[in-house]
Scaffold this motif. Structure first.
Motif, PDB file in Angstrom:
ATOM      1  N   ALA A  77       0.844  -1.191   0.000  1.00 57.82           N
ATOM      2  CA  ALA A  77       0.000   0.000   0.000  1.00 57.82           C
ATOM      3  C   ALA A  77       0.876   1.236   0.000  1.00 57.82           C
ATOM      4  CB  ALA A  77      -0.919   0.008   1.222  1.00 57.82           C
ATOM      5  N   GLY A  78       0.424   2.255  -0.717  1.00 61.21           N
ATOM      6  CA  GLY A  78       1.091   3.545  -0.737  1.00 61.21           C
ATOM      7  C   GLY A  78       0.041   4.632  -0.726  1.00 61.21           C
ATOM      8  N   GLY A  79      -0.143   5.285   0.420  1.00 62.50           N
ATOM      9  CA  GLY A  79      -1.239   6.237   0.525  1.00 62.50           C
ATOM     10  C   GLY A  79      -2.558   5.493   0.495  1.00 62.50           C
ATOM     11  N   ILE A  80      -3.434   5.860  -0.443  1.00 60.17           N
ATOM     12  CA  ILE A  80      -4.722   5.167  -0.572  1.00 60.17           C
ATOM     13  C   ILE A  80      -4.682   4.110  -1.673  1.00 60.17           C
ATOM     14  CG2 ILE A  80      -6.029   7.145   0.280  1.00 60.17           C
ATOM     15  CD1 ILE A  80      -6.774   7.780  -2.627  1.00 60.17           C
ATOM     16  N   GLU A  81      -3.527   3.945  -2.318  1.00 57.35           N
ATOM     17  CA  GLU A  81      -3.408   3.001  -3.423  1.00 57.35           C
ATOM     18  C   GLU A  81      -2.830   1.672  -2.949  1.00 57.35           C
ATOM     19  OE1 GLU A  81      -4.590   3.785  -6.304  1.00 57.35           O
ATOM     20  OE2 GLU A  81      -4.905   5.924  -5.942  1.00 57.35           O
ATOM     21  N   GLN A 120      -2.117   2.455   7.990  1.00 51.54           N
ATOM     22  CA  GLN A 120      -0.778   2.963   8.266  1.00 51.54           C
ATOM     23  C   GLN A 120      -0.192   3.664   7.048  1.00 51.54           C
ATOM     24  OE1 GLN A 120       0.817   2.749  11.409  1.00 51.54           O
ATOM     25  NE2 GLN A 120       2.070   4.307  10.382  1.00 51.54           N
ATOM     26  N   SER A 121      -0.488   3.139   5.853  1.00 54.00           N
ATOM     27  CA  SER A 121       0.042   3.751   4.632  1.00 54.00           C
ATOM     28  C   SER A 121      -0.532   5.146   4.425  1.00 54.00           C
ATOM     29  CB  SER A 121      -0.252   2.870   3.414  1.00 54.00           C
ATOM     30  OG  SER A 121      -1.625   2.928   3.044  1.00 54.00           O
ATOM     31  N   MET A 122      -1.809   5.326   4.768  1.00 53.11           N
ATOM     32  CA  MET A 122      -2.407   6.656   4.662  1.00 53.11           C
ATOM     33  C   MET A 122      -1.790   7.607   5.679  1.00 53.11           C
ATOM     34  SD  MET A 122      -6.468   6.196   3.805  1.00 53.11           S
ATOM     35  CE  MET A 122      -6.855   4.786   4.847  1.00 53.11           C
ATOM     36  N   GLU A 123      -1.579   7.102   6.894  1.00 47.66           N
ATOM     37  CA  GLU A 123      -0.979   7.940   7.938  1.00 47.66           C
ATOM     38  C   GLU A 123       0.442   8.337   7.556  1.00 47.66           C
ATOM     39  OE1 GLU A 123       0.366   7.439  12.602  1.00 47.66           O
ATOM     40  OE2 GLU A 123      -1.463   6.430  11.910  1.00 47.66           O
ATOM     41  N   ASP A 124       1.219   7.388   7.034  1.00 49.03           N
ATOM     42  CA  ASP A 124       2.600   7.680   6.645  1.00 49.03           C
ATOM     43  C   ASP A 124       2.662   8.721   5.532  1.00 49.03           C
ATOM     44  OD1 ASP A 124       3.441   5.833   8.491  1.00 49.03           O
ATOM     45  OD2 ASP A 124       3.773   4.227   7.026  1.00 49.03           O
ATOM     46  N   ALA A 125       1.655   8.691   4.640  1.00 44.02           N
ATOM     47  CA  ALA A 125       1.629   9.631   3.521  1.00 44.02           C
ATOM     48  C   ALA A 125       0.976  10.959   3.891  1.00 44.02           C
ATOM     49  CB  ALA A 125       0.899   9.008   2.334  1.00 44.02           C
ATOM     50  N   GLY A 126       0.469  11.051   5.126  1.00 48.97           N
ATOM     51  CA  GLY A 126      -0.191  12.276   5.553  1.00 48.97           C
ATOM     52  C   GLY A 126      -1.505  12.521   4.847  1.00 48.97           C
ATOM     53  N   ILE A 127      -2.200  11.425   4.488  1.00 46.90           N
ATOM     54  CA  ILE A 127      -3.451  11.533   3.745  1.00 46.90           C
ATOM     55  C   ILE A 127      -4.638  11.337   4.681  1.00 46.90           C
ATOM     56  CG2 ILE A 127      -4.880  10.464   1.957  1.00 46.90           C
ATOM     57  CD1 ILE A 127      -2.340   9.733   0.482  1.00 46.90           C
ATOM     58  N   THR A 128      -5.596  12.245   4.611  1.00 42.87           N
ATOM     59  CA  THR A 128      -6.858  12.090   5.334  1.00 42.87           C
ATOM     60  C   THR A 128      -7.913  11.679   4.322  1.00 42.87           C
ATOM     61  OG1 THR A 128      -6.229  13.812   6.905  1.00 42.87           O
ATOM     62  CG2 THR A 128      -8.553  13.204   6.816  1.00 42.87           C
ATOM     63  N   TYR A 129      -8.262  10.404   4.320  1.00 43.53           N
ATOM     64  CA  TYR A 129      -9.184   9.874   3.324  1.00 43.53           C
ATOM     65  C   TYR A 129     -10.534   9.616   3.970  1.00 43.53           C
ATOM     66  CZ  TYR A 129     -10.438   7.315  -0.943  1.00 43.53           C
ATOM     67  OH  TYR A 129     -11.025   6.911  -2.114  1.00 43.53           O
ATOM     68  N   TRP A 130     -11.585   9.706   3.161  1.00 37.44           N
ATOM     69  CA  TRP A 130     -12.943   9.665   3.696  1.00 37.44           C
ATOM     70  C   TRP A 130     -13.259   8.383   4.455  1.00 37.44           C
ATOM     71  CZ3 TRP A 130     -16.258   5.794   2.202  1.00 37.44           C
ATOM     72  CH2 TRP A 130     -15.893   5.074   1.058  1.00 37.44           C
ATOM     73  N   ASN A 131     -12.671   7.244   4.040  1.00 39.67           N
ATOM     74  CA  ASN A 131     -13.061   5.989   4.683  1.00 39.67           C
ATOM     75  C   ASN A 131     -12.149   5.584   5.830  1.00 39.67           C
ATOM     76  OD1 ASN A 131     -10.781   5.203   3.290  1.00 39.67           O
ATOM     77  ND2 ASN A 131     -11.670   3.301   2.519  1.00 39.67           N
TER      78      ASN A 131
END
Length: 269
Positions: A77-81, A120-131
């Protein structure tokens, strides 16, 4: 070109492990996943710079064309991908500077990781995603390690030992390859030694609510009674090679051709 419908002889499910997983840990495989513990998400097809309408165009657009066998693969995983890296042994080279026996990495979109890894991948990338908050509310910390997020783009999951013909473009910076237009640039060898397009098979399987992979013991058979929308194409290697050497102009007399030509800033014909 022949038209066929899919006939399943057997299903052999395999999957993918996280790229960060230590070699001593057992890799996650799809056949071990409980469907009740998989959060499946379907992604749409991305927009490519161009589409290739024939084997000839695919050959011209490829940096490398190989017949290769899947030896291993892993998801990350990388971010939301989520993506899958396939370790491919080259069995034959139809175009490009490479020798049989070499190994390359082919990256494809989609795959499966634990909910914990995905968050964790979203947190590491600093992404706040809706789900993200929904996932945290739905799964306890223990459940996040036992449940999975799977993203599919109407594409086949790889199978260890599976052989395919790949039309590839090279990413020199990352030292890996991507299939030309994703699943459209891969033709999977069936048990009968013929080839079917990865996207067409995946679309067929998704519509039938079946696992989106072509097992090693699976083949296709001609069905003259199948409706046109339920048929897929099947090719011999000779047909593919002949198509790679023969340029065929795309049709211009179909309904909507003039509108398509205007969008491409050219005249039909």
């Amino acid at each position: 070109m022949k038209k066929v419908c899919l006939t399943v002889l057997c299903i052999l499910l395999v999957g993918c492990g996280n790229a960060e997983t230590a070699e001593t840990e057992e890799k996650m495989r799809f056949e071990n996943l409980d469907p009740a513990k998989v959060n499946m998400q379907y992604g749409g097809l991305k927009e490519w710079d161009r589409f290739y309408n024939s084997f000839y165009e695919q050959k011209e657009g490829s940096d490398l064309i190989v017949l290769g066998t899947v030896e291993d693969y892993s998801c990350f995983a990388g971010g939301i991908e989520i993506a899958t890296d396939i370790s491919l042994r080259v069995d034959d080279v139809l175009k490009g500077d490479m020798e049989a026996g070499e190994h390359i990495t082919v990256r494809k979109p989609g795959g499966a990781v634990t909910v914990e890894e995905y968050l964790q991948s979203m947190e590491d990338a600093g992404i706040t995603y809706w789900n993200a908050e929904e996932l945290k509310a739905e799964y306890s910390e223990e459940e996040r390690r036992e449940n999975y997020i799977q993203i599919s783009f109407c594409d086949l999951d790889p199978v260890i030992g599976q052989k395919s013909l790949y039309f590839l473009e090279k990413d020199a910076e990352k030292e890996l390859y991507y299939r030309l237009c994703d699943g459209f640039g891969q033709y999977v060898e069936t048990a009968s030694g013929e080839y079917v397009n990865a996207y067409e098979i995946a679309d067929e399987k998704r519509n039938a609510d079946e696992p989106m992979m072509l097992a090693l013991g699976e083949t296709v058979e001609f069905d003259p009674d199948a409706a046109p929308e339920e048929r897929i194409n099947i090719y011999t290697m000779d047909e593919i090679k002949e198509g790679m050497e023969t340029y065929t102009a795309p049709p211009t007399d179909y309904p909507g051709a003039e509108e398509d030509a205007l969008e491409m800033d050219c005249e039909p014909g």
